[in-house]
Design a protein around this motif. Structure first.
Motif, PDB file in Angstrom:
ATOM      1  N   ALA A  60      -7.606  23.844 -32.330  1.00  0.00           N
ATOM      2  CA  ALA A  60      -7.902  22.565 -32.980  1.00  0.00           C
ATOM      3  C   ALA A  60      -8.629  22.807 -34.301  1.00  0.00           C
ATOM      4  O   ALA A  60      -8.331  22.163 -35.321  1.00  0.00           O
ATOM      5  CB  ALA A  60      -8.740  21.689 -32.058  1.00  0.00           C
ATOM      6  N   ASP A  95      -6.029  24.346 -36.804  1.00  0.00           N
ATOM      7  CA  ASP A  95      -5.040  23.357 -37.248  1.00  0.00           C
ATOM      8  C   ASP A  95      -5.635  22.412 -38.285  1.00  0.00           C
ATOM      9  O   ASP A  95      -4.980  22.055 -39.272  1.00  0.00           O
ATOM     10  CB  ASP A  95      -4.515  22.555 -36.060  1.00  0.00           C
ATOM     11  CG  ASP A  95      -3.598  23.370 -35.163  1.00  0.00           C
ATOM     12  OD1 ASP A  95      -3.176  24.468 -35.591  1.00  0.00           O
ATOM     13  OD2 ASP A  95      -3.316  22.918 -34.034  1.00  0.00           O
ATOM     14  N   LEU A  96      -6.875  21.989 -38.054  1.00  0.00           N
ATOM     15  CA  LEU A  96      -7.506  21.072 -38.999  1.00  0.00           C
ATOM     16  C   LEU A  96      -7.872  21.799 -40.287  1.00  0.00           C
ATOM     17  O   LEU A  96      -7.720  21.255 -41.391  1.00  0.00           O
ATOM     18  CB  LEU A  96      -8.759  20.449 -38.365  1.00  0.00           C
ATOM     19  CG  LEU A  96      -9.446  19.356 -39.195  1.00  0.00           C
ATOM     20  CD1 LEU A  96      -8.509  18.178 -39.426  1.00  0.00           C
ATOM     21  CD2 LEU A  96     -10.732  18.881 -38.514  1.00  0.00           C
ATOM     22  N   LYS A 114      -5.445  21.943 -43.137  1.00  0.00           N
ATOM     23  CA  LYS A 114      -5.201  20.718 -43.914  1.00  0.00           C
ATOM     24  C   LYS A 114      -6.251  20.501 -45.001  1.00  0.00           C
ATOM     25  O   LYS A 114      -6.209  19.509 -45.724  1.00  0.00           O
ATOM     26  CB  LYS A 114      -5.183  19.506 -42.975  1.00  0.00           C
ATOM     27  CG  LYS A 114      -4.114  19.582 -41.906  1.00  0.00           C
ATOM     28  CD  LYS A 114      -4.270  18.475 -40.872  1.00  0.00           C
ATOM     29  CE  LYS A 114      -3.242  18.620 -39.749  1.00  0.00           C
ATOM     30  NZ  LYS A 114      -3.456  17.650 -38.656  1.00  0.00           N
ATOM     31  N   LYS A 149      -3.938  10.469 -39.477  1.00  0.00           N
ATOM     32  CA  LYS A 149      -4.706  11.677 -39.180  1.00  0.00           C
ATOM     33  C   LYS A 149      -6.136  11.364 -38.743  1.00  0.00           C
ATOM     34  O   LYS A 149      -6.955  12.266 -38.592  1.00  0.00           O
ATOM     35  CB  LYS A 149      -4.739  12.601 -40.405  1.00  0.00           C
ATOM     36  CG  LYS A 149      -3.367  13.107 -40.856  1.00  0.00           C
ATOM     37  CD  LYS A 149      -3.491  13.966 -42.103  1.00  0.00           C
ATOM     38  CE  LYS A 149      -2.135  14.496 -42.548  1.00  0.00           C
ATOM     39  NZ  LYS A 149      -1.237  13.393 -43.010  1.00  0.00           N
ATOM     40  N   TYR A 162     -13.994  16.075 -31.086  1.00  0.00           N
ATOM     41  CA  TYR A 162     -13.163  16.151 -32.287  1.00  0.00           C
ATOM     42  C   TYR A 162     -13.763  17.138 -33.287  1.00  0.00           C
ATOM     43  O   TYR A 162     -14.983  17.242 -33.408  1.00  0.00           O
ATOM     44  CB  TYR A 162     -13.060  14.787 -32.980  1.00  0.00           C
ATOM     45  CG  TYR A 162     -12.216  13.783 -32.245  1.00  0.00           C
ATOM     46  CD1 TYR A 162     -10.885  13.573 -32.598  1.00  0.00           C
ATOM     47  CD2 TYR A 162     -12.744  13.032 -31.194  1.00  0.00           C
ATOM     48  CE1 TYR A 162     -10.097  12.638 -31.934  1.00  0.00           C
ATOM     49  CE2 TYR A 162     -11.971  12.100 -30.520  1.00  0.00           C
ATOM     50  CZ  TYR A 162     -10.647  11.913 -30.902  1.00  0.00           C
ATOM     51  OH  TYR A 162      -9.878  10.996 -30.234  1.00  0.00           O
ATOM     52  N   GLU A 172      -9.232  14.138 -38.677  1.00  0.00           N
ATOM     53  CA  GLU A 172      -9.788  14.763 -37.476  1.00  0.00           C
ATOM     54  C   GLU A 172      -8.699  15.391 -36.630  1.00  0.00           C
ATOM     55  O   GLU A 172      -7.511  15.076 -36.782  1.00  0.00           O
ATOM     56  CB  GLU A 172     -10.551  13.714 -36.656  1.00  0.00           C
ATOM     57  CG  GLU A 172      -9.683  12.574 -36.181  1.00  0.00           C
ATOM     58  CD  GLU A 172     -10.462  11.405 -35.614  1.00  0.00           C
ATOM     59  OE1 GLU A 172     -11.700  11.411 -35.690  1.00  0.00           O
ATOM     60  OE2 GLU A 172      -9.829  10.466 -35.103  1.00  0.00           O
ATOM     61  N   GLU A 173      -9.129  16.251 -35.750  1.00  0.00           N
ATOM     62  CA  GLU A 173      -8.241  16.892 -34.780  1.00  0.00           C
ATOM     63  C   GLU A 173      -8.938  16.845 -33.425  1.00  0.00           C
ATOM     64  O   GLU A 173     -10.049  17.368 -33.265  1.00  0.00           O
ATOM     65  CB  GLU A 173      -7.961  18.337 -35.174  1.00  0.00           C
ATOM     66  CG  GLU A 173      -6.896  19.026 -34.352  1.00  0.00           C
ATOM     67  CD  GLU A 173      -5.485  18.608 -34.745  1.00  0.00           C
ATOM     68  OE1 GLU A 173      -4.603  18.675 -33.862  1.00  0.00           O
ATOM     69  OE2 GLU A 173      -5.269  18.212 -35.913  1.00  0.00           O
ATOM     70  N   GLU A 174      -8.303  16.188 -32.469  1.00  0.00           N
ATOM     71  CA  GLU A 174      -8.910  16.105 -31.133  1.00  0.00           C
ATOM     72  C   GLU A 174      -8.785  17.450 -30.429  1.00  0.00           C
ATOM     73  O   GLU A 174      -7.738  18.111 -30.497  1.00  0.00           O
ATOM     74  CB  GLU A 174      -8.238  15.029 -30.303  1.00  0.00           C
ATOM     75  CG  GLU A 174      -8.899  14.823 -28.942  1.00  0.00           C
ATOM     76  CD  GLU A 174      -8.310  13.669 -28.155  1.00  0.00           C
ATOM     77  OE1 GLU A 174      -8.898  13.304 -27.131  1.00  0.00           O
ATOM     78  OE2 GLU A 174      -7.254  13.143 -28.573  1.00  0.00           O
TER      79      GLU A 174
END
Length: 701
Positions: free
Chosen positions: A258, A261-262, A265, A282, A322, A447-449
């Motif tokens: 997570a 991945d974030l 970006k 997003k 998150y 954000e990325e959960e």
């Protein structure tokens, strides 16, 4: 001819074969019909013989869930389902009752409720925006439009049924409650009960004056007590299980993914021209221009953003479940500056001026030391335990937190200075200003959960199934739990209305399985929200009376109390005379004398006795000088003597009539509140939802 000859020769056999074929056809049709009947979906239940189909019930539950926003937890859905069931039962009970009473809401009356000169409050609530005045012609056009819309027409029909049913219920309740008009006699007695006061002396012998060891209680006596009080010891059918939980939680690998991945970006986020479009899918909080003070920003970015340049992206930072990236979109000058501060608090120990002065003096005495080493002074002296360990740091101060004087001191202090003492409602403060900014900040976020991955889920599922295999081998979930270091929990009592297991927040499928299983049975691995459950049935209790062992202590205390009261009463019966003190002396150890004043019928307790309603009821009906026979109360046995009485006095006719009307109004409201519970109690209600859910939702037969 030879063929015909053979047919004639075998005619008997042919007839038998044809008969068997016809019988097989008939039986096939019969068993097909019987199978369809036996496999017909069970109803959700019946109310006074009227069936509620599970399909209709489930559809209404789904509609209710959708109206609440959809996607609830299993437990929240269960709560909604119970509310829907109660509403459906109530509807049928009221429809039956109003039909018997001949109460009908006509179509003309219903139309008048929706589009008459004065519409129903229900219609106003659902069809008119708040504050909008009612216009008859506008409402009629609106109703015509809704009636022609196939998507809205069913909702209008539901509202019509609800409004008609509510009007009918109001009429029914009005008829029932209007039968109670009150009476002057009742109002006068109520006036006397509220205002006649008695004073008394009493002889009390508490139950605890007789030792438990001196009162033997046999099992036979306990069973006799239970038989005489069967309603108190009824027991619904209950099932008990032990179960293991295997929680689905993100692994370290999931967490790192997570983050990664974030983080990928970050550059794209920084370079995005349209932050609203970029964040729309997003983040749960898509960007919208909003300049905020630094104290209202997330604490995870406050210190970094103060020195950040426009379009800078901070993070990823962890907030709950998150990872987040924050982008500084822009800044503006603020009317007032914000400050990051630390403080030392000295509480005021009392309420006097001297207490306040002492606290102020103590704070002032620390000022020089604080200016030299604020953090150490705070750790050693501050009475704010939430900040003292970190040198008194409060972070970026939110104006108004400690009052106007504190705000002014912070606003006027320079960065690096220590000021005070400053008084607030909490005490006296020494304040150090660590930093200041005169900007407001506009930020965007994505954000990325941190969620569990498919491999993580599969790993947990394998662990649950490995444990299930072990339990099926040992036939004992406790033994397997000990061997494999798996925590085993005991369930709460389970019945067909149960919707959750302890520490699970759901588990309806597990519960429905357990209700049908036998003691010792082991479940399959069942998914409940974000965990897997394996259960074993450990005990089942049939509907009926509770066993003696379950209620032994409770019943023994009550039987012992009865026997103690007889011992005390028998001893008091042998003591004659009208002098309570002499009776106390004659009784001996355990007897005591007390007095009480101002006792009315509405008194909740008597000084020295506690809540003794029987004694109160007896006392207010006695005259001065009267002595009662022994009265068995909650805590002991009492003999009372009324020593004085203050009569209620006179009440004029107008006040009496007013009291009667007020009493009637209260009683009518009470009657109305009692009607529906009474109707529901008298109705024949069969709640078969558990059986229907078992079969139709989970395939449990």
């Amino acid at each position: 001819m030879s063929a015909l000859s053979r047919i004639r020769h075998n005619m008997a056999l042919i007839v038998i074969l044809i008969a068997l074929a016809l019988l097989a056809f008939i039986l096939t049709d019969l068993f097909t019909g019987l199978g369809s009947f036996l496999n017909a979906p069970p109803d959700a239940g019946t109310v006074n013989g009227q069936s509620i189909s599970f399909q209709e019930y489930d559809e209404r539950v789904n509609n209710a869930v959708q109206s609440q926003g959809g996607s609830p937890s299993e437990l929240a859905r269960g709560t909604t389902a119970d509310q829907v069931w109660d509403a459906m039962v109530s509807e049928i009970v009221w429809e039956n009752e109003m039909e018997k009473a001949g109460i009908e809401v006509t179509g003309e009356e219903l139309y008048d409720m929706f589009a008459g000169r004065e519409i129903s409050p229900i219609v106003r609530q659902y069809l008119l925006p708040p504050g909008q005045p009612y216009d008859q012609n506008t409402m009629r056009r609106q109703l015509e439009q809704i009636s022609e819309d196939p998507n809205l027409r069913p909702q209008l029909l539901q509202l019509e049924n609800y409004a008609a049913r509510t009007r009918g219920i109001e009429r029914y309740l009005g008829i029932i409650s209007a039968g109670y008009l009150g009476s002057l006699t009742s109002a006068r007695q109520d006036f006397i009960d509220q205002n006649r006061r008695v004073s008394l002396s009493y002889l009390a012998v508490d139950f605890n004056s007789v030792s438990d060891s001196s009162v033997s209680v046999t099992d036979s006596e306990l069973r006799n007590y239970i038989n005489k009080h069967k309603d108190e010891y009824k027991q619904e059918a209950e099932t008990y299980i032990r179960y293991a939980q295997f929680s689905l939680a993100p692994s370290r690998k999931d967490t790192l993914k997570a983050f990664a991945d974030l983080n990928k970006k970050k550059d794209a986020f920084s370079q995005a021209i349209n932050d609203t479009a970029y964040t729309s899918n997003k983040s749960r909080f898509p960007y919208g221009e909003d300049y905020r003070t630094i104290s209202s920003l997330p604490t995870t970015i406050q210190d970094e953003i103060i020195n950040a340049e426009e379009k800078a992206v901070i993070g990823p930072v962890l907030e709950g479940s998150y990872y987040k990236l924050y982008k500084l979109v822009g800044t503006e000058s603020a009317d007032e500056s914000s400050a990051k501060i630390a403080h030392i608090l000295i509480n005021v120990s009392g309420t006097t001026k001297a207490d306040s002065n002492a606290a102020s003096t103590k704070a002032a005495g620390l000022l020089a030391q604080a200016r030299t080493d604020f953090a150490t002074t705070a750790r050693e002296n501050s009475m704010d335990l939430s900040t003292s360990s970190n040198g008194g740091e409060l972070g970026w101060y939110r104006k108004g937190s400690f009052g106007e004087d504190f705000d002014k001191a912070v606003a006027n202090a320079a960065v690096g200075s220590v000021v005070g003492p400053v008084k607030s409602l909490r005490g006296y403060h020494l304040i150090k200003v660590l930093a200041k900014t005169s900007k407001t900040y506009d930020i965007a976020e994505i954000e990325e959960e941190i969620s569990y991955s498919t491999p993580t889920r599969d790993s947990v599922y394998r662990a649950a199934n490995q444990f299930a295999a072990a339990v099926n081998n040992t036939k004992n979930i406790n033994d397997s739990g000990s061997e494999m270091d798996v925590v085993i929990r005991e369930s709460n009592p389970l019945n067909k209305e149960s919707r959750s297991l302890l520490n699970v927040g759901g588990g309806r499928e597990v519960i429905l399985w357990a209700l049908k299983a036998d003691v010792g049975d082991i479940s399959k691995v069942i998914r409940v929200e974000d965990q897997y459950i394996l259960a074993q049935v450990t005990n089942k209790k049939e509907e009926g009376a509770k066993s003696l062992d379950e209620v032994r202590e409770e019943v023994a205390a009550k039987v012992r109390k009865e026997k103690k009261s007889k011992i005390i009463k028998d001893k008091l019966a042998g003591i004659s005379g009208g002098d309570l003190n002499a009776m106390k002396d004659a009784y001996g150890t355990g007897a005591r004398i007390g007095t009480a004043e101002g006792i009315t019928f509405s008194s909740a307790s008597i000084q020295g006795m506690g809540a003794e309603k029987y004694v109160i009821g007896k006392a207010v009906g006695m005259q001065p000088g009267d002595i009662s026979s022994p009265i068995v109360g909650n805590n002991g046995v009492y003999i009372i003597q009324v020593t004085g009485a203050e009569d209620a006095g006179e009440i004029d006719d107008a006040t009496l009539a007013s009291n009667r009307d007020a009493q009637a109004g209260i009683k009518q409201q009470d009657i109305q509140r009692r009607v529906e519970p009474a109707l529901l109690d008298a109705a024949e209600i069969d709640d078969n939802r558990a059986e229907a859910e078992s079969v139709l939702r989970y395939g449990i037969r």
